[in-house]
Enzyme design. Sequence first.
Site, short mmCIF file in Angstrom:
data_model
loop_
_atom_site.label_atom_id
_atom_site.label_comp_id
_atom_site.label_asym_id
_atom_site.label_seq_id
_atom_site.Cartn_x
_atom_site.Cartn_y
_atom_site.Cartn_z
N CYS A 141 0.94 -1.20 0.00
CA CYS A 141 0.21 0.02 0.14
C CYS A 141 0.82 1.29 0.05
CB CYS A 141 -0.83 0.00 1.25
SG CYS A 141 -0.17 -0.49 2.81
N HIS A 221 -2.11 5.92 6.30
CA HIS A 221 -0.93 6.19 6.43
C HIS A 221 -0.80 7.53 5.92
CE1 HIS A 221 0.33 2.09 6.76
NE2 HIS A 221 0.08 1.58 5.42
P1 NAD Z 1 -5.34 -10.43 6.34
O1 NAD Z 1 -4.91 -11.40 7.77
O2 NAD Z 1 -6.39 -9.63 6.70
O3 NAD Z 1 -5.95 -11.66 5.55
C1 NAD Z 1 -5.42 -12.72 5.19
C2 NAD Z 1 -6.23 -13.98 5.00
O4 NAD Z 1 -5.69 -15.07 4.54
C3 NAD Z 1 -7.24 -14.23 6.05
O5 NAD Z 1 -8.56 -14.40 5.89
C4 NAD Z 1 -6.76 -15.49 6.52
O6 NAD Z 1 -7.72 -16.38 7.07
C5 NAD Z 1 -6.32 -16.20 5.34
N1 NAD Z 1 -5.18 -17.19 5.40
C6 NAD Z 1 -4.14 -17.34 6.30
N2 NAD Z 1 -3.61 -18.35 5.82
C7 NAD Z 1 -4.00 -19.10 4.78
C8 NAD Z 1 -3.87 -20.08 4.01
N3 NAD Z 1 -2.67 -20.86 4.21
N4 NAD Z 1 -4.37 -20.35 3.13
C9 NAD Z 1 -5.38 -19.50 2.66
N5 NAD Z 1 -5.77 -18.53 3.40
C10 NAD Z 1 -5.01 -18.26 4.52
O7 NAD Z 1 -4.20 -9.98 5.89
P2 NAD Z 1 -4.12 -8.66 4.81
O8 NAD Z 1 -4.05 -7.33 5.70
O9 NAD Z 1 -5.29 -8.86 3.72
O10 NAD Z 1 -2.84 -8.85 3.86
C11 NAD Z 1 -2.73 -9.60 2.86
C12 NAD Z 1 -1.51 -9.28 2.08
O11 NAD Z 1 -1.76 -8.06 1.41
C13 NAD Z 1 -0.12 -9.33 2.67
O12 NAD Z 1 0.91 -9.72 1.81
C14 NAD Z 1 -0.04 -7.87 3.22
O13 NAD Z 1 1.15 -7.65 3.52
C15 NAD Z 1 -0.66 -7.39 2.12
N6 NAD Z 1 -1.27 -5.97 2.20
C16 NAD Z 1 -1.91 -5.49 3.22
C17 NAD Z 1 -2.50 -4.30 3.32
C18 NAD Z 1 -3.09 -3.67 4.69
O14 NAD Z 1 -3.00 -2.76 5.13
N7 NAD Z 1 -3.77 -4.73 5.42
C19 NAD Z 1 -2.17 -3.20 2.46
C20 NAD Z 1 -1.46 -3.83 1.19
C21 NAD Z 1 -1.05 -5.09 1.00
#
Ligand code: NAD
Length: 338
Positions: A141, A221
């Site tokens: 992000c 942010h």
């Molecule tokens: P999150 O924890 O909100 O969601 C992750 C999901 O994946 C959860 O629903 C969990 O149940 C599921 N999960 C966990 N292990 C799993 C597996 N082995 N198989 C299938 N599903 C599984 O995480 P998020 O914030 O959505 O982040 C996801 C990615 O996006 C990360 O790489 C993060 O760095 C990136 N990201 C996050 C943000 C943010 O601010 N939240 C912003 C940009 C990018």
Amino acid sequence: MISVAINGYGTIGKRVADAVAAQDDMKVVGVSKTRPNYEARTAVEEKNYDLYIGIPERESLFKEAGIEIAGTVEDMVQEADIVVDCTPGNIGPQNLEMYKKAGVKAIYQGGEDHDLTGLSFNSFSNYDDSYGADYTRVVSCNTTGLTRTLSTIDPIVDIQKVRAVMVRRGSDPSEVKKGPINAIVPNPPKVPSHHGPDVKTVMNGIDVTTMALLVPTTLMHQHNLMIEIGNEVETEEIIDALEKRSRVLVVEANEGLGSTAELMEYAKELGRNRNDLYEIPVWKESINVVGKELFYMQAVHQESDVVPENVDAIRAMLEMESDNEKSIAKTNKAMGIL
Ligand code: NAD
């Protein structure tokens, strides 16, 4: 119609699912969860997505909760032309073998290292690099926010050096166990933070160094950019370029948008799905050229700015659209992006 699977239906995954469902050239074939929580239930009962489970041994937990499942993640992957992997950072490498075995393309998120795919993606700065690729990674992000505005000014500014200080939200709104609650935390407490090197993965050759802090907020942010420039450019030209660019919003503190809280309220006023603000707001009052330096301040809605980039990455990798501007316009229209 392209079939897209979303592996990991959390903060990013559930938004990418809805963004894909809103397009007319792709559809969601399934989403996955590891736990039968409220997100799993709403995915099935409110959104009508087929739900697959990430940990097969937990099938009975979903049964006990009365949440219908369509199969395992391995089954889901078989149904798809491409997987958007939105599992938490560092889970991705475990999944790569599964994608390779199924012969399916995959998009990773910013929590994974660039080295996992050797390719990173931003719709504006390097769409072509992922054209036809099997694996790519949509940068984080913060990196997406920096790249959006830097790539917008790049054609008119001779960027010599970018220095940015990034004030990061402590956690996402639903993450009750993360902090800080009452502290300012240099994070990481070293220079550069990983964001600068990450921008270089999508903007070749740019000189950018970043420092980052965590603060007790969940709402966005905030970035402060100081850019050494090698040419004569007027503040008005910068404002004009940012105003013309989609997915960037020039906002005015004078109009009541002087903080991240008010920007999030603005997203509500716009009637956005989940109150998301996909665009990068840049404060007009902060944009200023002083001698050979350009300054500006911007904000990033961490939960949503990367979502349209994932849709464009699907079009690039499956060679559905060779012109990035056409994909950007199509995604924007379907999602109501300004
Ligand atoms: P999150 O924890 O909100 O969601 C992750 C999901 O994946 C959860 O629903 C969990 O149940 C599921 N999960 C966990 N292990 C799993 C597996 N082995 N198989 C299938 N599903 C599984 O995480 P998020 O914030 O959505 O982040 C996801 C990615 O996006 C990360 O790489 C993060 O760095 C990136 N990201 C996050 C943000 C943010 O601010 N939240 C912003 C940009 C990018």
